[in-house]
Write a protein that holds these residues in place. Sequence first.
Motif, mmCIF file in Angstrom:
data_model
loop_
_atom_site.group_PDB
_atom_site.id
_atom_site.type_symbol
_atom_site.label_atom_id
_atom_site.label_comp_id
_atom_site.label_asym_id
_atom_site.label_seq_id
_atom_site.Cartn_x
_atom_site.Cartn_y
_atom_site.Cartn_z
ATOM 1 N N ILE A 89 0.865 -1.168 0.000
ATOM 2 C CA ILE A 89 0.000 0.000 0.000
ATOM 3 C C ILE A 89 0.911 1.230 0.000
ATOM 4 O O ILE A 89 1.736 1.387 0.890
ATOM 5 C CB ILE A 89 -0.907 0.023 1.247
ATOM 6 C CG1 ILE A 89 -1.675 -1.297 1.386
ATOM 7 C CG2 ILE A 89 -1.835 1.230 1.216
ATOM 8 C CD1 ILE A 89 -2.645 -1.588 0.268
ATOM 9 N N VAL A 90 0.775 2.044 -1.023
ATOM 10 C CA VAL A 90 1.626 3.233 -1.146
ATOM 11 C C VAL A 90 0.753 4.449 -1.414
ATOM 12 O O VAL A 90 -0.361 4.334 -1.915
ATOM 13 C CB VAL A 90 2.658 3.065 -2.290
ATOM 14 C CG1 VAL A 90 3.613 1.917 -1.985
ATOM 15 C CG2 VAL A 90 1.986 2.829 -3.612
ATOM 16 N N PRO A 91 1.265 5.638 -1.077
ATOM 17 C CA PRO A 91 0.480 6.849 -1.338
ATOM 18 C C PRO A 91 0.214 7.035 -2.836
ATOM 19 O O PRO A 91 1.034 6.648 -3.681
ATOM 20 C CB PRO A 91 1.387 7.967 -0.825
ATOM 21 C CG PRO A 91 2.378 7.317 0.056
ATOM 22 C CD PRO A 91 2.529 5.914 -0.436
ATOM 23 N N LEU A 92 -0.922 7.615 -3.131
ATOM 24 C CA LEU A 92 -1.240 7.950 -4.518
ATOM 25 C C LEU A 92 -0.323 9.064 -4.988
ATOM 26 O O LEU A 92 0.036 9.951 -4.208
ATOM 27 C CB LEU A 92 -2.692 8.413 -4.641
ATOM 28 C CG LEU A 92 -3.766 7.365 -4.391
ATOM 29 C CD1 LEU A 92 -5.139 8.037 -4.386
ATOM 30 C CD2 LEU A 92 -3.713 6.278 -5.445
ATOM 31 N N GLU A 93 0.019 9.024 -6.251
ATOM 32 C CA GLU A 93 0.801 10.114 -6.821
ATOM 33 C C GLU A 93 -0.116 11.317 -7.010
ATOM 34 O O GLU A 93 -1.269 11.183 -7.368
ATOM 35 C CB GLU A 93 1.397 9.696 -8.167
ATOM 36 C CG GLU A 93 2.394 8.564 -8.030
ATOM 37 C CD GLU A 93 2.922 8.126 -9.396
ATOM 38 O OE1 GLU A 93 2.840 8.913 -10.355
ATOM 39 O OE2 GLU A 93 3.410 6.994 -9.471
ATOM 40 N N SER A 94 0.406 12.488 -6.769
ATOM 41 C CA SER A 94 -0.391 13.717 -6.924
ATOM 42 C C SER A 94 -0.313 14.235 -8.333
ATOM 43 O O SER A 94 0.591 14.096 -9.029
ATOM 44 C CB SER A 94 0.093 14.785 -5.963
ATOM 45 O OG SER A 94 -0.041 14.328 -4.653
#
Length: 94
Positions: A89-94
């Motif tokens: 689980i990784v942060p979404l790219e902005s």
Amino acid sequence: MMNSAIAGTWEEWEKSHFTPEEIAESNLRVALIGELIKARNERGVTQKQLEEMSGVSQPVIARLERGTTSPNISTVMKLLAPLGKKLAIVPLES
């Protein structure tokens, strides 16, 4: 890309028929399935061999890879481990 049958681009049609959440979910599903196929191919493993390694039947693997069924998390985990992969689980790219 224009399609005269729908009088616009795929992206325009998609945005007019699906919510942003539905589009994001579909894109994630396609990416996940693509990564599973890529990992299997990189290992030189057939669907039948993956069945033996994972305990997930070859027909289920085939349906998943064709996109005719949505993968559930337990199936994904069973398929990833023998391919030397894990789900992160990784942060979404902005």
